[in-house]
Structures are given as structure tokens and as C-alpha cells.
Write an enzyme that holds these catalytic residues in place. Structure first.
Site, PDB file in Angstrom:
ATOM      1  N   GLN A  30       0.821  -1.213   0.000  1.00 42.90           N
ATOM      2  CA  GLN A  30       0.000   0.000   0.000  1.00 42.90           C
ATOM      3  C   GLN A  30       0.856   1.265   0.000  1.00 42.90           C
ATOM      4  OE1 GLN A  30      -2.207  -1.002   3.528  1.00 42.90           O
ATOM      5  NE2 GLN A  30      -0.282  -1.521   4.555  1.00 42.90           N
ATOM      6  N   HIS A  61      -8.946   3.106  19.904  1.00 42.29           N
ATOM      7  CA  HIS A  61      -8.161   2.098  20.627  1.00 42.29           C
ATOM      8  C   HIS A  61      -8.797   1.730  21.965  1.00 42.29           C
ATOM      9  CE1 HIS A  61      -4.958   3.542  17.729  1.00 42.29           C
ATOM     10  NE2 HIS A  61      -5.239   2.289  17.399  1.00 42.29           N
ATOM     11  N   ASP A  85      -0.237   0.352  13.637  1.00 40.32           N
ATOM     12  CA  ASP A  85       0.161   1.585  14.331  1.00 40.32           C
ATOM     13  C   ASP A  85       0.559   1.313  15.778  1.00 40.32           C
ATOM     14  OD1 ASP A  85      -3.003   1.359  14.091  1.00 40.32           O
ATOM     15  OD2 ASP A  85      -2.487   2.152  16.069  1.00 40.32           O
ATOM     16  N   ASP A 137       0.257 -12.097   6.536  1.00 32.76           N
ATOM     17  CA  ASP A 137      -1.169 -11.909   6.236  1.00 32.76           C
ATOM     18  C   ASP A 137      -2.000 -12.564   7.345  1.00 32.76           C
ATOM     19  OD1 ASP A 137      -3.466 -13.541   3.962  1.00 32.76           O
ATOM     20  OD2 ASP A 137      -3.702 -11.680   5.091  1.00 32.76           O
ATOM     21  N   ASP A 156      -8.035  -5.395  13.896  1.00 32.48           N
ATOM     22  CA  ASP A 156      -7.857  -3.952  13.719  1.00 32.48           C
ATOM     23  C   ASP A 156      -7.405  -3.730  12.278  1.00 32.48           C
ATOM     24  OD1 ASP A 156      -5.681  -1.452  15.316  1.00 32.48           O
ATOM     25  OD2 ASP A 156      -7.209  -1.322  13.743  1.00 32.48           O
ATOM     26  N   ASP A 159     -10.240  -1.267   5.513  1.00 34.24           N
ATOM     27  CA  ASP A 159     -11.544  -1.628   4.937  1.00 34.24           C
ATOM     28  C   ASP A 159     -11.428  -2.916   4.101  1.00 34.24           C
ATOM     29  OD1 ASP A 159     -11.793   1.886   4.334  1.00 34.24           O
ATOM     30  OD2 ASP A 159     -12.742   0.750   5.953  1.00 34.24           O
TER      31      ASP A 159
END
Ligand code: SAM
Length: 284
Positions: A30, A61, A85, A137, A156, A159
Site C-alpha cells: 500500500q 483504541h 500503528d 497476512d 484492527d 476496509d
């Protein structure tokens, strides 16, 4: 001052200001971009979509982690899928009763760049001895994980597009069911009811999950920088019910100070608006 803009729907755009573009990189998975502004602080996007910013990350969170612990305070082994993150792991690691946290993030660059530019979420995560960081993955990981090896799975994810698509499949939810122990709980990023594209994803996910888990609920939170600000998590479980089994007293004993979550809000978060309940029941 420049503006970051995200298209929320064909007829709706969302813009926030930034003073500096901190970093930009295209990975095999990405496009990652970090920005810094006055009001929202440092924030990053994946493929142009807002992921995390310093102003409202506490909402997301808090709400992906604490409702499960207030329902089953005995959670010891946690699997986080995505969460690059580090904010979800940060909140889980606040529970000293937790023995092991496995985080499976597909794109190592997200985590490494958050360690550099977004310490508020990533700091201390890798250093915690209970933490097992894997870059893989999430679907492949659960397919190879042993039966009944976790108490809680937190999805988490981005989309259901590009690398995130596999995390919204029946196959993935079935593997999560197998990997959870008999009291296991699955919490998943469950999109949003307001704009048509996200509402369709919301209904599809719920339809698949409720065919696999005996107990399924959806709860809400106010996320100002996500499309419409009205976002959801799914709560799927084998035995625990997040309302009937809410153990507020036990959760208070953890003594965690939280900026968004509290056990009164917990009950309210599951009280969905009528149009959302109907859309989830109708499922199409
Ligand atoms: N809160 C954000 C949201 O709701 O959109 C998600 C934040 S977190 C940064 C999402 C993470 O999921 C990203 O770091 C992304 O690389 C990761 N991810 C996407 N697809 C994945 C997959 N198939 N397996 C593991 N991680 C994945």
C-alpha cells in the site's frame, strides 16, 4: 498550510489541514503517507484513507480493546490482526493480567514508520516481553494457528478492499472461531452504517459472522475523522454476552484510566439506532 482530503462518498468530502508532509512510501502492500498539522497532530493514511491521528486515536483504541475485558476480565492470550500503528497492542498491554499478545500485521513498514513518526501508539509495544510481533497476512496466520489457542482476537483492519479484503471473509471468521477457546471473543472493525458503501460492508460482515458465532452484537463509537464519524465494532462470542455478562466491578478493579471508554458508555454503545438495527437484521 495544505489540505488532506478524503472522499467519504460521491457527494461528500472531508478535509483537514496539515503544515508538513513528514514521509511518503509505496510498499508492496500500500501507499503510506505521514502528515503533521496543528489540530490533528501527526496522522497517517494508507492508500489515501485516514488511519490514525493523534487527536482521536484514543477513541478507536479504547473501544476496540476495553469492552471485551469488561466482559471477560480473565483474558490472558490475545491475537491482534492488523493494528500496525501499535495503538491496539498498547491498550491490551496495559492489562498486567495478560500473558501473551501476538500481533500479525501484513506490512512491517507501517509499524516501523509509526515507531518513528507516531510514538503515541507504537512506543513500548515491541519492547514488551509479552509481545510477539509477526509480519504476515492475517488470514494465512489464522489458517495455520492451532485450535483454541486464544481468548480474544482483535481485528484492527483496514476496509474490505486490497490487502484487507481477506479479513472480511467467511473463511477468515470460521478460522477465528476455530482458533478461539470455548470462552473466546472476536472483536472486528465493522465499518459504518451511514454512507452506502460502508453500510453494505457492515451488513455483509454481520451476516457472515452471525452464521458462525452463537452470540453476535455490534457496538458503536464516535470517530470524528472516519467517514460520517459513526463507526462500529463487532462483538462475536461463544459464551460471553457483552451486556448480560458485563462485569463493571471487575473492570474497575484493573484501575485503568481511559479517556473514552467507561462501563456506563459500554452499555450505551450497544444501544444502536433503529435504522442500524434494522439494516443489520435485514442484512441486505
Ligand atoms: N483504524 C484503522 C481503520 O479502521 O481503518 C486501521 C488501523 S491499522 C493501521 C490497519 C492495519 O491493517 C494496517 O497497518 C494494514 O497494513 C493492516 N492489514 C490490512 N490487511 C491486512 C491483512 N490481510 N493481514 C494483516 N494486516 C493487515
Amino acid at each position: 498550510m495544505a489540505w488532506y482530503t478524503e472522499q467519504w462518498s460521491n457527494e461528500c468530502k472531508f478535509s483537514i489541514a496539515y503544515d508538513k508532509e513528514l514521509y511518503s512510501e509505496k510498499t508492496p502492500f500500500q501507499q503510506i503517507d505521514f502528515y503533521q498539522g496543528e489540530e490533528f497532530g501527526t496522522f497517517f493514511t494508507l492508500d489515501g484513507l485516514m488511519m490514525v491521528n493523534e487527536k482521536d486515536e484514543f477513541v478507536y483504541h479504547d473501544m476496540i480493546v476495553h469492552p471485551a475485558f469488561a466482559t471477560n476480565p480473565s483474558i490472558k492470550k490475545v491475537l491482534i490482526i492488523g493494528g500496525g500503528d501499535g495503538g491496539t497492542a498498547r491498550e491490551v498491554l496495559r492489562y498486567t493480567t495478560v500473558e501473551e499478545v501476538v500481533m500479525v500485521e501484513i506490512d512491517e513498514r507501517v509499524f516501523r514508520l509509526c515507531q518513528e513518526f507516531l510514538p503515541v501508539t507504537a512506543n513500548g509495544v515491541e519492547e514488551d516481553s509479552r509481545m510477539k510481533l509477526l509480519f504476515d497476512d492475517g488470514l494465512a496466520y489464522v489458517k495455520n494457528a492451532p485450535d483454541q489457542s486464544f481468548d480474544l482476537i482483535l481485528v484492527d483492519s483496514t476496509d474490505p478492499i486490497s490487502v484487507g479484503e481477506g479479513l472480511f471473509t467467511t473463511e477468515f471468521y470460521k478460522e477465528c472461531y476455530r482458533v478461539l477457546n470455548e470462552d473466546g471473543i472476536l472483536i472486528n472493525q465493522h465499518e459504518s452504517p451511514y454512507f452506502a458503501e460502508y453500510a453494505a460492508n457492515m451488513k455483509k460482515a454481520h451476516r457472515k459472522i452471525k452464521d458462525i458465532f452463537p452470540i453476535t452484537h455490534v457496538y458503536q463509537y464516535h470517530m470524528p475523522t472516519y467517514p460520517s464519524g459513526h463507526w462500529l465494532f463487532g462483538f462475536a462470542s461463544k459464551t460471553f454476552d457483552p451486556l448480560k455478562d458485563l462485569n463493571a466491578e471487575a473492570w474497575e478493579k484493573f484501575g485503568l484510566k481511559t479517556k473514552y471508554y467507561n462501563t456506563n458508555l459500554h452499555a450505551g454503545a450497544f444501544g444502536l439506532p433503529s435504522y442500524v438495527k434494522e439494516a443489520l437484521q435485514r442484512g441486505e
